[in-house]
Scaffold this motif. Structure first.
Motif, PDB file in Angstrom:
ATOM      1  N   ALA A 193       7.220  -3.705   0.270  1.00 28.80           N
ATOM      2  CA  ALA A 193       8.585  -4.554   0.093  1.00 28.80           C
ATOM      3  C   ALA A 193       9.569  -3.452  -0.403  1.00 28.80           C
ATOM      4  O   ALA A 193      10.872  -3.434  -0.150  1.00 28.80           O
ATOM      5  N   VAL A 194       9.212  -2.991  -1.574  1.00 32.35           N
ATOM      6  CA  VAL A 194      10.296  -2.236  -2.272  1.00 32.35           C
ATOM      7  C   VAL A 194      10.369  -0.835  -1.627  1.00 32.35           C
ATOM      8  O   VAL A 194      11.393  -0.321  -1.361  1.00 32.35           O
ATOM      9  N   PRO A 244       7.311  -8.575  -9.988  1.00 32.45           N
ATOM     10  CA  PRO A 244       5.955  -8.742  -9.279  1.00 32.45           C
ATOM     11  C   PRO A 244       4.654  -8.342  -9.835  1.00 32.45           C
ATOM     12  O   PRO A 244       3.785  -8.893  -9.750  1.00 32.45           O
ATOM     13  N   MET A 245       4.728  -7.065 -10.488  1.00 35.75           N
ATOM     14  CA  MET A 245       3.497  -6.518 -10.892  1.00 35.75           C
ATOM     15  C   MET A 245       3.098  -7.008 -12.236  1.00 35.75           C
ATOM     16  O   MET A 245       1.772  -6.925 -12.504  1.00 35.75           O
ATOM     17  N   ALA A 246       3.898  -8.158 -12.727  1.00 33.31           N
ATOM     18  CA  ALA A 246       3.190  -8.889 -13.915  1.00 33.31           C
ATOM     19  C   ALA A 246       2.031  -9.768 -13.576  1.00 33.31           C
ATOM     20  O   ALA A 246       1.163  -9.964 -13.849  1.00 33.31           O
ATOM     21  N   MET A 266       3.714 -17.991 -13.354  1.00 37.24           N
ATOM     22  CA  MET A 266       4.293 -16.465 -13.290  1.00 37.24           C
ATOM     23  C   MET A 266       3.755 -15.760 -11.943  1.00 37.24           C
ATOM     24  O   MET A 266       4.557 -15.193 -11.632  1.00 37.24           O
ATOM     25  N   LEU A 267       2.449 -15.967 -11.571  1.00 34.53           N
ATOM     26  CA  LEU A 267       2.169 -15.716 -10.160  1.00 34.53           C
ATOM     27  C   LEU A 267       2.963 -16.065  -9.216  1.00 34.53           C
ATOM     28  O   LEU A 267       3.468 -15.353  -8.212  1.00 34.53           O
ATOM     29  N   TRP A 268       3.302 -17.275  -9.288  1.00 40.55           N
ATOM     30  CA  TRP A 268       4.107 -18.010  -8.032  1.00 40.55           C
ATOM     31  C   TRP A 268       5.410 -17.692  -8.027  1.00 40.55           C
ATOM     32  O   TRP A 268       6.196 -17.458  -7.004  1.00 40.55           O
ATOM     33  N   VAL A 274       8.524 -11.119  -3.961  1.00 37.89           N
ATOM     34  CA  VAL A 274       8.199 -10.250  -3.174  1.00 37.89           C
ATOM     35  C   VAL A 274       8.495 -10.937  -1.887  1.00 37.89           C
ATOM     36  O   VAL A 274       8.956 -10.085  -1.054  1.00 37.89           O
ATOM     37  N   ALA A 275       8.324 -12.038  -1.455  1.00 36.07           N
ATOM     38  CA  ALA A 275       8.618 -12.584  -0.270  1.00 36.07           C
ATOM     39  C   ALA A 275      10.001 -12.237   0.007  1.00 36.07           C
ATOM     40  O   ALA A 275      10.478 -11.791   1.229  1.00 36.07           O
ATOM     41  N   VAL A 276      11.116 -12.506  -0.836  1.00 35.76           N
ATOM     42  CA  VAL A 276      12.587 -12.336  -0.623  1.00 35.76           C
ATOM     43  C   VAL A 276      12.768 -10.839  -0.317  1.00 35.76           C
ATOM     44  O   VAL A 276      13.457 -10.392   0.714  1.00 35.76           O
ATOM     45  N   VAL A 277      12.102 -10.184  -1.199  1.00 33.72           N
ATOM     46  CA  VAL A 277      12.345  -8.594  -1.076  1.00 33.72           C
ATOM     47  C   VAL A 277      11.848  -8.107   0.067  1.00 33.72           C
ATOM     48  O   VAL A 277      12.491  -7.348   0.939  1.00 33.72           O
TER      49      VAL A 277
END
Length: 296
Positions: A193-194, A244-246, A266-268, A274-277
């Motif tokens: 994504a990034v 996201p890496m957290a 935190m995961l959600w 990530v979905a948006v990126v």
């Protein structure tokens, strides 16, 4: 009586002509797409063999003419873990949620090394494949995908050490280990994504590659690799998932060790980010890929 010689012109070879019905031939015309275009998954599947070939090429180039070869996949996270253990575990006394600090930090370094490698390689992938892009057509999305898949080999090799450490410290995994493939996939998707944004920007602005080292270092400090996310107050922990890496790292610890708390909200939040990126990166990369051959 003089002899007279006569020369005869050689006869021309017989030429067989055959009419070809040009209307029966199939032609494929490739034109750049316009506007904000979507990703053609069917086209990606058609070129799946090229994806495997490029990934295998990157793996061979990575270990070609190296003295230690695949051992580098273990040496890098191992020495980083030793430094973290010395400075954060012994000197700073950073809490590790009741887990031996070497295992605590190495478990986090596994997804982090995969993410850092995939992000760096995918961001530079388009520029690095300049000759291939300017000579032949194929879905350009294959290039960052291939560079990311090559990092899975390092991850698999380094994963062997964490199994040995778990046996040494007598840590028995729980049922949560079944979710580990999800977190591996989530790490790859986060890097993709990034990487899509940075790889497309790197074609237009070449100074992007000079900022990659800073981005990776800053992201490492901002992620719970050397420390636990439990140090963040509970009410702020969902906002910490904006990194996201957290969510990935805490999920890895929970899945492998079973002693860390589940990432929860935190995961959600990380999944949503990530979905948006990723969706934005796919559209932006698809829109810019028609200019790659001219600008690269």
């Amino acid at each position: 009586m003089s002899e007279m010689t006569s020369t005869e012109a050689p006869s021309a070879p017989a030429v067989v002509t055959q009419s070809v019905d040009l209307s029966a031939l199939s032609h494929t015309r490739i034109e750049p797409k316009s506007g904000w275009v979507s990703v053609d998954l069917k086209d990606l599947w058609h070129y799946r063999e090229l994806l495997v070939f490029l990934a295998w090429r990157d793996i061979k180039v990575r270990y070609k003419q190296t003295a230690l070869g695949a051992a580098w996949a273990v040496i890098q996270p191992l020495f980083t873990m030793l430094l973290f253990t010395l400075f954060f575990g012994r000197l700073a006394k950073v809490p590790s949620d009741g887990i031996p600090y070497p295992l605590f930090s190495y478990t986090a370094l596994l997804p982090w090394q995969l993410f850092a490698y995939s992000l760096t390689e995918s961001s530079n992938s388009v520029v690095a494949n300049e000759r291939l892009i300017t000579k032949v057509y194929f879905p350009r999305l294959i290039i960052p995908l291939a560079s990311i898949l090559a990092g899975l080999v390092d991850f698999a090799i380094a994963f062997v050490l964490v199994i040995g450490m778990m046996i040494w410290y007598r840590v028995v995994p729980t049922w949560a280990v079944l979710t580990l493939p999800f977190f591996v996939m989530f790490t790859i998707v986060t890097a993709l994504a990034v990487g899509l944004w940075l790889s497309a920007l790197n074609v237009q602005y070449r100074d992007v590659r000079y900022t990659l080292t800073f981005i990776v270092q800053f992201w490492l400090i901002a992620s719970p690799v050397a420390y636990s996310a439990t140090l963040v107050p509970a009410k702020w922990r969902p906002f910490y998932g904006l990194n996201p890496m957290a969510g990935v790292i805490e999920g890895f610890r929970w899945a492998l060790l079973g002693k860390s708390p589940a990432p929860g909200a935190m995961l959600w939040v990380s999944v949503a980010v990530v979905a948006v990126v990723l969706v934005g990166g796919l559209f932006y990369y698809s829109r810019m890929e028609k200019t790659f051959a001219d600008m690269v």
